[in-house]
Motif scaffolding. Structure first.
Motif, PDB file in Angstrom:
ATOM      1  N   PRO A 120      54.377  31.534   8.745  1.00  0.00           N
ATOM      2  CA  PRO A 120      54.091  32.953   9.004  1.00  0.00           C
ATOM      3  C   PRO A 120      55.377  33.763   8.906  1.00  0.00           C
ATOM      4  N   TYR A 122      57.135  36.004  10.863  1.00  0.00           N
ATOM      5  CA  TYR A 122      57.252  36.590  12.190  1.00  0.00           C
ATOM      6  C   TYR A 122      58.256  37.743  12.176  1.00  0.00           C
ATOM      7  N   PHE A 175      51.469  38.569  13.444  1.00  0.00           N
ATOM      8  CA  PHE A 175      52.792  37.964  13.614  1.00  0.00           C
ATOM      9  C   PHE A 175      53.877  39.008  13.862  1.00  0.00           C
ATOM     10  N   TYR A 180      56.660  33.838  19.118  1.00  0.00           N
ATOM     11  CA  TYR A 180      55.959  32.935  18.215  1.00  0.00           C
ATOM     12  C   TYR A 180      54.588  32.517  18.751  1.00  0.00           C
ATOM     13  N   ASP A 186      45.944  33.535  19.944  1.00  0.00           N
ATOM     14  CA  ASP A 186      46.623  32.523  19.121  1.00  0.00           C
ATOM     15  C   ASP A 186      45.657  31.779  18.209  1.00  0.00           C
ATOM     16  N   ARG A 189      45.031  34.024  15.286  1.00  0.00           N
ATOM     17  CA  ARG A 189      46.247  34.216  14.489  1.00  0.00           C
ATOM     18  C   ARG A 189      46.501  33.032  13.571  1.00  0.00           C
TER      19      ARG A 189
END
Length: 484
Positions: A120, A122, A175, A180, A186, A189
């Motif tokens: 990802p 972030y 993100f 994290y 979550d 995600r």
């Protein structure tokens, strides 16, 4: 074979691979041409190197044409391996998983395999640890919650490895949370990320050999691959799933599987993804069922998770035991090398240990600790810190500091790991690398990597630390006493 030779660092060839992939995704070259050029880059073909190095001032189309003129057919003896993960050191690190992704990736690359990582993008990742970060002129559309969402694809190299960073153009800003993990959504995600990662590979037309997913955050990849993408013709790969810690399994209400396009009715069954205890769905269970091979991070931990250590998945693991194996993690000896470590005050090696005492003195000074008794071991325990808040020999540091961690390993005389359970553990390996004696409890990977100095059943050359089984302060104190 006269065209193939070494001579350029892996960073260079990773950059070439990303360049070719960018052209393919942007539809500037065909998938077939891209596969041929990828193989040339994989084999480190000198003609690609020379063409690229002489391309200064050349228009992109000219460079593409010069590459295509050199395209050759052939097969490689290595494998094309793609890691899909939530972490990678040093760009996005929470724990040992991040170290494994970069360390294993580099080790596989050195063995002659083509290795790529998908992460990802972030907002909080360490952008300064990424070389040649750029966004591709392409938007990858991916399914989620009944709609198609656009995703920006970024590329760059990390530790010499080619990495793809996925930036969702989703209103949930999945993100962009300044951390994290630990968000309320979550499950959504990372199911989103897993779907886009596979979509990226599918649209690229790559002939991937192995897709390696890690922990529950990317466990979605296994059922998505076989139930969705294999039906679209993307079926060249075999799926490897590694669970680094069975404490975290990714459970949720069954209907949440539908977010990423998985068939809830098909998967909410005891022999597929239904959790063995709670009547929810369990993505780690799904990865165990759907992967071609399942690994965990040490042989002893693999044995432990067949019972209570499996946290409810022991029966599933027993059912799939023929494809389940424990492989001991290792450390990246390039990163953790006291003879080249840039974070140390003085570098040293096993042949010259002077630097350990110098680094210990430097750390005591940095942390404003007493230097009256320099031979006294450094230890770090929360209970001791609370009891001796004003002590000049104890510090408790609750923060992430990569440079400080290197200094602590170099300065320490012994490294105590009294874990009640430990799937693998890397700290004891790093400690040994830095000349610090590990004192560990015999569990998980600690049992597979530290062998007691006083155990006469073990060859002397393998004895590298001290171990104990009963978890109490007396046992640890005795071990430390004899070491001192």
């Amino acid at each position: 074979m006269e065209h193939y030779a070494e001579g350029m660092p892996s960073e260079f060839w990773s950059r070439i691979s990303l360049l070719i992939d960018g052209w393919s995704l942007e539809k500037k070259i065909s998938n077939n041409d891209a596969n041929i050029l990828r193989e040339m880059a994989w084999k480190r073909d000198n003609r690609l190197r020379e063409a690229y190095l002489s391309s200064g001032g050349m228009a992109e189309r000219e460079l593409i044409d010069s590459f295509l003129k050199m395209a050759l057919t052939g097969t490689s003896s290595g494998l094309h391996i793609v890691h899909i993960a939530a972490e990678m050191a040093p760009v996005a690190k929470v724990g040992g998983l991040a170290d494994v992704i970069s360390g294993l990736g580099k080790a596989l690359q050195k063995k002659g395999n083509l290795v790529e990582i998908i992460l990802p993008k972030y907002d909080c990742m360490q952008h300064n640890q990424i070389n040649n970060l750029k966004v591709l002129d392409v938007v990858v559309q991916s399914y989620f919650e009944g709609n198609m969402f656009a995703n920006k694809i970024w590329t760059g190299t990390v530790e010499g490895l080619p990495v793809y960073f996925i930036e969702p153009q989703h209103p949930g800003k999945f993100f962009w949370r300044a951390q994290y993990y630990g968000e309320h959504d979550d499950f959504k995600r990372f199911s989103y990320f897993s779907r886009v990662a596979l979509e990226l590979l599918y649209q690229s037309g790559k002939k991937v050999g192995i897709i390696h997913c890690h922990d529950w955050q990317t466990a979605f990849v296994a059922p998505l691959y076989w139930d969705v993408y294999a039906n679209l013709g993307f079926s060249s790969a075999r799926i490897c799933f590694t669970c680094h810690n069975f404490e975290y399994q990714g459970t949720a209400p069954a209907q949440d599987l539908a977010y990423c396009g998985l068939d809830v009715e098909h998967l909410d069954r005891p022999d597929r993804m239904r959790d063995n205890s709670h009547g929810r769905i369990n993505v780690v269970k799904g990865a165990i069922v759907y992967s071609n091979i399942v690994t965990t991070v040490s042989p002893t931990y693999a044995q432990e998770v067949h019972s209570e250590g499996g946290r409810g998945l022991q029966d599933t693991l027993k059912m799939h035991s023929k494809k389940f194996v424990g492989i001991l993690n290792g450390i990246n000896t390039d990163t953790w090398n006291p003879s080249t470590d840039r974070f140390l005050k003085i570098q040293y090696s096993a042949n010259d240990l002077y630097g350990k005492s110098a680094n210990k003195a430097a750390l005591r000074k940095q942390l404003k600790m007493s230097s009256a008794n320099a031979s006294q071991p450094l230890r770090e325990f929360e209970g001791i810190a609370d009891q001796f808040q004003n002590s000049s020999n104890i510090r408790l540091l609750l923060k992430y500091d990569d440079a400080l961690s290197h200094m602590i390993f170099a300065a320490s005389d012994m490294f105590i790991v009294p874990s009640m359970f430990e799937p693998c553990g890397l700290t004891q390996m790093i400690a040994m690398r830095y000349g610090s004696v590990p004192v560990v409890r015999r569990t998980g990977g600690l049992n597979d990597s530290v062998f007691d100095f006083d155990d006469e059943t073990i060859p002397m050359e393998l004895r590298n630390g001290f171990t104990f089984l009963k978890a109490d302060e007396h046992v640890i104190a005795v071990s430390v006493y004899f070491l001192s």
